[in-house]
Design a protein around this motif. Structure first.
Motif, short mmCIF file in Angstrom:
data_model
loop_
_atom_site.label_atom_id
_atom_site.label_comp_id
_atom_site.label_asym_id
_atom_site.label_seq_id
_atom_site.Cartn_x
_atom_site.Cartn_y
_atom_site.Cartn_z
N ALA A 1 0.82 -1.21 0.00
CA ALA A 1 0.00 0.00 0.00
C ALA A 1 0.86 1.26 0.00
O ALA A 1 0.64 2.18 -0.81
CB ALA A 1 -0.94 0.00 1.20
N LEU A 2 1.85 1.32 0.89
CA LEU A 2 2.73 2.49 0.92
C LEU A 2 3.52 2.62 -0.37
O LEU A 2 3.76 3.73 -0.86
CB LEU A 2 3.68 2.41 2.12
CG LEU A 2 3.04 2.70 3.47
CD1 LEU A 2 4.02 2.35 4.58
CD2 LEU A 2 2.63 4.16 3.55
N SER A 3 3.93 1.50 -0.92
CA SER A 3 4.68 1.51 -2.16
C SER A 3 3.84 2.08 -3.30
O SER A 3 4.30 2.92 -4.07
CB SER A 3 5.12 0.09 -2.50
OG SER A 3 5.84 0.07 -3.70
N ARG A 4 2.60 1.64 -3.40
CA ARG A 4 1.70 2.14 -4.45
C ARG A 4 1.43 3.62 -4.31
O ARG A 4 1.19 4.32 -5.29
CB ARG A 4 0.40 1.36 -4.44
CG ARG A 4 0.57 -0.04 -4.98
CD ARG A 4 -0.73 -0.81 -5.02
NE ARG A 4 -0.53 -2.08 -5.69
CZ ARG A 4 -1.26 -3.15 -5.47
NH1 ARG A 4 -2.25 -3.12 -4.59
NH2 ARG A 4 -1.01 -4.27 -6.13
N LEU A 5 1.44 4.12 -3.08
CA LEU A 5 1.23 5.55 -2.83
C LEU A 5 2.52 6.36 -3.00
O LEU A 5 2.50 7.58 -2.91
CB LEU A 5 0.68 5.76 -1.42
CG LEU A 5 -0.71 5.22 -1.16
CD1 LEU A 5 -1.03 5.28 0.32
CD2 LEU A 5 -1.74 6.00 -1.97
N GLY A 6 3.64 5.66 -3.21
CA GLY A 6 4.93 6.35 -3.34
C GLY A 6 5.43 6.89 -2.02
O GLY A 6 6.15 7.89 -1.98
N GLU A 7 5.07 6.24 -0.92
CA GLU A 7 5.41 6.74 0.41
C GLU A 7 6.26 5.78 1.24
O GLU A 7 6.24 5.84 2.47
CB GLU A 7 4.12 7.07 1.17
CG GLU A 7 3.28 8.15 0.54
CD GLU A 7 3.94 9.53 0.56
OE1 GLU A 7 4.92 9.71 1.32
OE2 GLU A 7 3.49 10.40 -0.18
N GLN B 1 4.06 -0.45 -8.21
CA GLN B 1 5.00 0.67 -8.10
C GLN B 1 5.85 0.52 -6.84
O GLN B 1 5.32 0.24 -5.77
CB GLN B 1 4.23 1.99 -8.03
CG GLN B 1 5.11 3.20 -7.81
CD GLN B 1 4.30 4.47 -7.63
OE1 GLN B 1 3.18 4.57 -8.12
NE2 GLN B 1 4.87 5.43 -6.95
#
Length: 69
Positions: free
Chosen positions: A17-23, A51
């Protein structure tokens, strides 16, 4: 590891989830090192392409480290 260093063994879903948000960098800012197990790594492989996957899958290149067990 000194007392001022922090780490967490993370589950795959929050990492994705954090990866997909770029965070993903939030984890390093908040926690320092993030350790993942071989089971979590396999879950990430099974999740397909997303991502930021490279940062998670090859943790030696970022703040994430792999637990040897």
């Amino acid at each position: 590891m000194g007392l001022d260093q922090h780490f967490v063994v993370a589950d795959a879903e929050p990492l994705i989830a954090l990866s997909r948000l770029g965070e993903l960098e939030l984890l390093q800012q908040l926690l320092g090192e993030v350790w993942i197990t071989s089971v979590v790594r396999q879950e990430l492989l099974d999740a397909g392409s997303f991502q930021g996957q490279t940062e998670i899958m090859y943790p030696e290149h970022g703040c994430m480290k792999r637990v040897s067990r």
